[in-house]
Design an enzyme around this catalytic site. Structure first.
Site, PDB file in Angstrom:
ATOM      1  CD  GLU A   1       3.539  -6.039   0.680  1.00 14.46           C
ATOM      2  OE1 GLU A   1       4.399  -5.669  -0.133  1.00 14.46           O
ATOM      3  OE2 GLU A   1       2.492  -5.403   0.877  1.00 14.46           O
TER       4      GLU A   1
ATOM      5  CD  GLU B   1       2.478  -2.753   4.338  1.00 16.02           C
ATOM      6  OE1 GLU B   1       2.278  -2.348   3.180  1.00 16.02           O
ATOM      7  OE2 GLU B   1       3.500  -3.370   4.688  1.00 16.02           O
TER       8      GLU B   1
HETATM    9  C1  BGP Z   1       3.925  -2.479   0.562  1.00 18.98           C
HETATM   10  C2  BGP Z   1       5.151  -2.526   1.404  1.00 18.98           C
HETATM   11  C3  BGP Z   1       5.463  -1.304   2.129  1.00 18.98           C
HETATM   12  C4  BGP Z   1       4.957  -0.033   1.512  1.00 18.98           C
HETATM   13  C5  BGP Z   1       3.657  -0.113   0.784  1.00 18.98           C
HETATM   14  C6  BGP Z   1       3.332   1.045  -0.121  1.00 18.98           C
HETATM   15  O1  BGP Z   1       4.115  -3.283  -0.537  1.00 18.98           O
HETATM   16  O2  BGP Z   1       5.124  -3.575   2.347  1.00 18.98           O
HETATM   17  O3  BGP Z   1       6.816  -1.378   2.418  1.00 18.98           O
HETATM   18  O4  BGP Z   1       5.815   0.925   1.213  1.00 18.98           O
HETATM   19  O5  BGP Z   1       3.581  -1.269   0.010  1.00 18.98           O
HETATM   20  O6  BGP Z   1       4.082   0.960  -1.289  1.00 18.98           O
HETATM   21  P1  BGP Z   1       4.829   2.184  -1.940  1.00 18.98           P
HETATM   22  O7  BGP Z   1       5.770   2.675  -0.893  1.00 18.98           O
HETATM   23  O8  BGP Z   1       5.525   1.628  -3.129  1.00 18.98           O
HETATM   24  O9  BGP Z   1       3.775   3.159  -2.286  1.00 18.98           O
END
Ligand code: BGP
Length: 492
Positions: free
Chosen positions: A183, A388
């Site tokens: 990201e 993701e």
């Molecule tokens: C993305 C990241 C992850 C992850 C996910 C969910 O931005 O790559 O590392 O954790 O988001 O986000 P959060 O954990 O803040 O809910």
């Protein structure tokens, strides 16, 4: 027509959110280790006036849950077996750069760090899961930031190359799918973590994030583009059978104009370019785009570049495009866009009916994933890998020690339905990795309470808990989806 035969099914985590063992076996801190959530405006950094530099200063009142994570470092065998139990044919995690080169600038790698990943990768392969490895999931070694200013310093490219060569040589023939920077397109909003940039002599000595200059950010952007191209080139030289992809948060591709006002239509498009394509274009098309150069001209922040490196960028584009998608947003030119780990945040979209529970309230837009897949494919003509997608819920065991999570099943089923639509549209989709198949520490807020897993981990925001793992009901549903290669979703 169903999902492709060799579709990659699995889940994704990141070293800094699950491993824990933050200083074990020679590892030094990385940037996420000094933050309680990357959304925090207040990292554990203090200005040392005598030395004239930033230094680590953790806040004793805060709980840095990521320091122990879910103890994946010691329990990965059990966890990977649980993943294999769902039928995963691949699993994404990151190598913590700081386990291999603790400060980032050493000449020789740390054998103990490599030994951990030897075992981890071997275990995945034994369990029938292709390792999908992120080279840096917000994991720039802290020393590289405080000593060199991070990615705005050209010397990071050489440190990165040393790291990348080390792991490419070590895992040659074992890892087929590499991702460069997780990201990284969040860097303009979050220069410290996503961009790994820290201004060394800031104007405001109390604000390490806010005082990052535009010039440093754009120099970091350029250096990362060069490093990405080097990664592709080195992979071709070291392991022809492996592939390098970029990894961008692409929720921002689904930035819809709030209405048909031409200012909103163009504004939404421009927001997508400046949040997403500005990295996608150099990574996939090999060009620094004109709309980026316009920003440099108008804000006097053009980075130092050289012709040879620009040629390197041109000649070494990625083999596939991987991305996260959580939600969509809207653009309305009277309102500014903010954002967090889920993507951009604009005016509420009246056509969407659901959102994840409070306090997170991420809008749910499964149709958006079809839109994102089509836009990205039309622009880059590259295989697309969803690495993701998922929903975070606040969950507790019921009286029978179980967790029923129909919201999670619904979220996945609906998103996969629109992934399938995109496949019917002709988009080349390599696979789908659910984010957080086991509960991990949240990236954005640094808490345990926001749980994504099919597997529950007994750990809480105050740091207590036995770390015991328990299967949630959605585990069995995802297993069924994988077993039928998605056909079970198409029967409805
Ligand atoms: C993305 C990241 C992850 C992850 C996910 C969910 O931005 O790559 O590392 O954790 O988001 O986000 P959060 O954990 O803040 O809910």
């Amino acid at each position: 027509m169903s999902f492709p035969k060799k579709f990659l099914w699995g889940g994704a985590v990141a070293a800094n959110q699950c491993e824990g063992a933050w200083l074990e076996d020679g590892k030094a801190p990385n940037i996420t280790d000094i933050m309680v959530g990357i959304g925090s405006k207040d990292p554990g950094l203090k200005w040392n006036e005598d030395l004239k530099k930033w230094e680590m200063a953790l806040d004793s009142h805060k709980k840095y849950l990521s320091h122990e994570g879910i103890d994946f470092y010691h329990r990965y065998k059990e966890d990977l077996e649980l993943m294999a139990g769902m039928g995963f044919n691949c699993f994404r995690t990151s190598i913590a750069w700081g386990r291999i080169f603790p400060n980032g600038d050493e000449e020789q790698p740390n054998e103990a760090g490599l030994a951990f990943y030897d075992e981890l990768i071997e275990t995945m392969l034994e369990l029938g899961m292709e390792p999908v490895i992120t080279l840096s999931h917000y994991e720039t070694p802290l020393h590289l930031l405080t000593e060199y200013g991070g990615w705005s310093n050209h010397c990071l490219i050489d440190f990165w190359k040393r790291y990348v060569i080390t792991v490419f040589e070590r895992y040659k023939g074992k890892v087929k799918y590499w991702l460069t920077f997780n990201e990284v397109n969040n860097m303009m909003r979050n220069p410290l973590v996503a961009g790994g940039v820290l201004t060394l002599n800031p104007e405001d000595k109390n604000d390490p994030i806010g005082s990052t200059t535009e010039k440093d950010k754009w120099q970091g952007y350029y250096n990362i583009c060069v490093a990405n191209a080097w990664t592709v080139k080195l992979c071709k030289e070291i392991d022809v059978n492996a592939k390098v992809g970029c990894m961008l948060t692409s929720s921002s591709v689904a930035t819809y104009p709030y209405n048909c006002d031409p200012d909103n239509v163009f504004g939404a498009y421009d927001a997508t370019r400046m949040a997403n394509f500005y990295f996608g274009d150099p990574f996939c098309l090999g060009e620094i785009p004109g709309y980026v150069k316009r920003v440099w001209r108008e804000h006097d922040c053009e980075p130092q570049m050289n012709a040879e490196e620009l040629r390197l960028i041109k000649e070494n584009t990625v083999s596939y495009f991987s991305f996260s998608y959580y939600r969509s947003s809207t653009y309305d030119h009277g309102n500014s866009l903010s954002g967090d780990t889920g993507g951009l945040i604009g005016k509420e979209n009246p056509y969407l009916t659901g959102c994840s529970p409070e306090p997170w309230c991420w809008p749910i837009d499964p149709k958006g994933i079809r839109y994102v897949l089509n836009v990205l494919y039309d622009r880059y003509h590259l295989p697309l890998f969803i690495v993701e997608n998922g929903i975070g819920l606040d969950e507790n065991l019921d009286d029978n020690g179980k967790i029923d999570d129909p919201e999670r099943m619904k979220y996945i089923e609906e998103h996969l339905k629109y992934v399938h639509e995109a496949i019917l549209d002709g988009v080349d989709v390599m696979g789908y990795l659910y984010w957080g198949p086991i509960d991990v520490v949240s990236a954005g807020t640094g808490e345990m309470k926001k749980r994504y897993g099919f597997v529950y981990v007994d750990r809480f925001n105050d740091g207590t808990g036995t770390l015991e793992r328990k299967i949630k009901n959605s585990y069995y549903r995802y297993k069924e989806i994988i077993e039928t290669n998605g056909d079970i979703l198409l029967e409805k």
